[in-house]
Design a protein around this motif. Structure first.
Motif, PDB file in Angstrom:
ATOM      1  N   TYR A  38      39.368  47.217  51.590  1.00  0.00           N
ATOM      2  CA  TYR A  38      39.137  46.545  50.307  1.00  0.00           C
ATOM      3  C   TYR A  38      38.581  45.167  50.623  1.00  0.00           C
ATOM      4  CZ  TYR A  38      40.298  46.226  45.270  1.00  0.00           C
ATOM      5  OH  TYR A  38      40.264  46.160  43.893  1.00  0.00           O
ATOM      6  N   THR A  39      37.284  44.999  50.379  1.00  0.00           N
ATOM      7  CA  THR A  39      36.556  43.825  50.835  1.00  0.00           C
ATOM      8  C   THR A  39      36.341  42.816  49.710  1.00  0.00           C
ATOM      9  OG1 THR A  39      35.437  45.271  52.411  1.00  0.00           O
ATOM     10  CG2 THR A  39      34.417  43.132  52.001  1.00  0.00           C
ATOM     11  N   PHE A  40      35.993  43.327  48.525  1.00  0.00           N
ATOM     12  CA  PHE A  40      35.768  42.448  47.370  1.00  0.00           C
ATOM     13  C   PHE A  40      35.975  43.283  46.122  1.00  0.00           C
ATOM     14  CE2 PHE A  40      33.329  40.068  44.233  1.00  0.00           C
ATOM     15  CZ  PHE A  40      33.678  38.759  44.529  1.00  0.00           C
ATOM     16  N   SER A  41      36.928  42.868  45.301  1.00  0.00           N
ATOM     17  CA  SER A  41      37.249  43.698  44.144  1.00  0.00           C
ATOM     18  C   SER A  41      36.353  43.337  42.965  1.00  0.00           C
ATOM     19  CB  SER A  41      38.724  43.536  43.750  1.00  0.00           C
ATOM     20  OG  SER A  41      38.915  42.347  43.012  1.00  0.00           O
ATOM     21  N   ALA A  42      36.266  44.257  42.020  1.00  0.00           N
ATOM     22  CA  ALA A  42      35.485  44.026  40.803  1.00  0.00           C
ATOM     23  C   ALA A  42      36.061  42.838  40.026  1.00  0.00           C
ATOM     24  CB  ALA A  42      35.487  45.290  39.944  1.00  0.00           C
ATOM     25  N   GLU A  43      37.320  42.497  40.322  1.00  0.00           N
ATOM     26  CA  GLU A  43      37.966  41.384  39.629  1.00  0.00           C
ATOM     27  C   GLU A  43      37.810  40.062  40.388  1.00  0.00           C
ATOM     28  OE1 GLU A  43      39.483  44.454  40.077  1.00  0.00           O
ATOM     29  OE2 GLU A  43      38.995  45.009  38.009  1.00  0.00           O
ATOM     30  N   ASN A  44      37.368  40.127  41.654  1.00  0.00           N
ATOM     31  CA  ASN A  44      37.272  38.905  42.464  1.00  0.00           C
ATOM     32  C   ASN A  44      36.150  37.963  42.009  1.00  0.00           C
ATOM     33  OD1 ASN A  44      38.331  40.532  45.560  1.00  0.00           O
ATOM     34  ND2 ASN A  44      39.530  39.248  44.179  1.00  0.00           N
ATOM     35  N   TRP A  45      35.261  38.436  41.098  1.00  0.00           N
ATOM     36  CA  TRP A  45      34.233  37.542  40.548  1.00  0.00           C
ATOM     37  C   TRP A  45      34.869  36.406  39.765  1.00  0.00           C
ATOM     38  CZ3 TRP A  45      29.699  38.568  42.657  1.00  0.00           C
ATOM     39  CH2 TRP A  45      29.378  39.886  43.003  1.00  0.00           C
ATOM     40  N   ARG A  46      36.143  36.557  39.400  1.00  0.00           N
ATOM     41  CA  ARG A  46      36.836  35.502  38.645  1.00  0.00           C
ATOM     42  C   ARG A  46      37.123  34.270  39.501  1.00  0.00           C
ATOM     43  NH1 ARG A  46      41.245  39.733  36.481  1.00  0.00           N
ATOM     44  NH2 ARG A  46      39.895  40.807  34.984  1.00  0.00           N
ATOM     45  N   ARG A  47      36.899  34.347  40.768  1.00  0.00           N
ATOM     46  CA  ARG A  47      37.205  33.219  41.654  1.00  0.00           C
ATOM     47  C   ARG A  47      36.159  32.118  41.518  1.00  0.00           C
ATOM     48  NH1 ARG A  47      40.173  35.466  46.984  1.00  0.00           N
ATOM     49  NH2 ARG A  47      41.511  36.926  45.894  1.00  0.00           N
TER      50      ARG A  47
END
Ligand code: IPE
Ligand code: IPE
Ligand code: MG
Length: 255
Positions: free
Chosen positions: A70-79
């Motif tokens: 798990y490298t980058f989640s669809a939710e990690n854009w919130r960072r």
């Protein structure tokens, strides 16, 4: 497997003949690793990428056939924007450098997730590696990038619905196997072992369909510190479990 490798596994408490075929890892704790050292979060991600290179090799040497990270989640854009763009640059750089080395050693690279949502330079770097390694015979390394488990199921439902609408498929033909075959990596078996680093007891939208019967190992070790011994410990832990898949334990002490 070479004798010295068998000995190494055995001395770590791992049975070389019962290695989990598919291991999935939620690589967590990069931010905390950096924070503990007073470093920017991105430095934690940078160190995390070095761990990836090491662990892919350890897993491959141990006989793991498929590794999904798990490298980058669809939710990690919130960072924060600078963290996201830093991670994107790291993924592209890894695709050009470290991954190239690994893939030259026989690793087959795949990506799960909505690739169309990635910046062009990241998507192109990854696509080049996927194309270059598609016939490699070694470990299948799947990077989950812009990946969400619910998004994956929604995408599968869409593709099935399209086939029904086209008259190619009847609704009655939709079963669990068809759903599995409509996911991003239809030919990969479900993960046997799911590892999460950095102690968090949640799955954070990772492989929701596929982990129905995976054994879960959570370690407090932060991803940049995750070492060979930690992977072998997780495998030994997996081997100590009795998998039942809803049934009763297999007879004669078999696990
Ligand atoms: C995992 O480390 C890497 C990604 C999610 C991209 P984190 O960045 O989530 O680390 P913590 O959870 O903040 O420590
Ligand atoms: C999961 O970690 C995503 C990746 C490891 C890429 P997160 O750090 O994003 O998960 P949460 O926010 O703690 O659930
Ligand atoms: Mg995290």
């Amino acid at each position: 497997m070479p004798d010295n490798q068998r000995r190494k596994l055995t001395s770590a408490g791992v049975d070389p003949d019962r290695i989990p075929g598919h291991v999935a890892i939620i690589m967590d704790g990069n931010g905390r690793w950096a924070q503990q050292r007073g470093l920017p979060r991105l430095e934690g991600h940078r160190r995390g990428y070095r761990t990836v290179t090491r662990i892919v090799r350890v897993a491959s040497d141990a006989g793991v056939r498929a590794l999904t990270l798990y490298t980058f989640s669809a939710e990690n854009w919130r960072r924060p924007q600078d963290e996201v763009s830093g991670i994107m640059r790291l993924i592209a750089a890894a695709a050009h450098r470290e991954l190239r080395r690994l893939t030259d050693e026989g690793v087959q690279l795949r990506v799960s997730g909505r690739m169309e949502g990635l910046p062009d330079f990241v998507r192109e770097a990854l696509l080049a590696d996927i194309e270059r390694t598609k016939n490699n015979p070694g470990l299948v390394l799947t990077l989950a990038v812009n990946y969400g488990g619910r998004a994956e199921i929604a995408d599968a439902v869409q593709s099935i619905a399209r086939r029904v609408a086209d008259g190619e498929l009847s609704p009655e033909a939709i079963d669990e196997e068809l759903v599995s075959k409509s996911l991003y990596q239809p030919d990969l078996p479900d993960p046997d072992l799911l590892i999460r680093t950095a102690a968090e007891m949640r799955v954070s939208n990772f492989l929701l369909w596929q982990i129905a019967y995976s054994e879960i190992h959570v370690t407090p070790v932060l991803w940049p510190d995750f070492a060979e011994a930690d992977l072998l410990k997780a495998i030994a832990d997996y081997q100590s479990r009795v998998r039942k898949f809803g049934g009763v334990p297999a007879p004669s002490g078999q696990k």
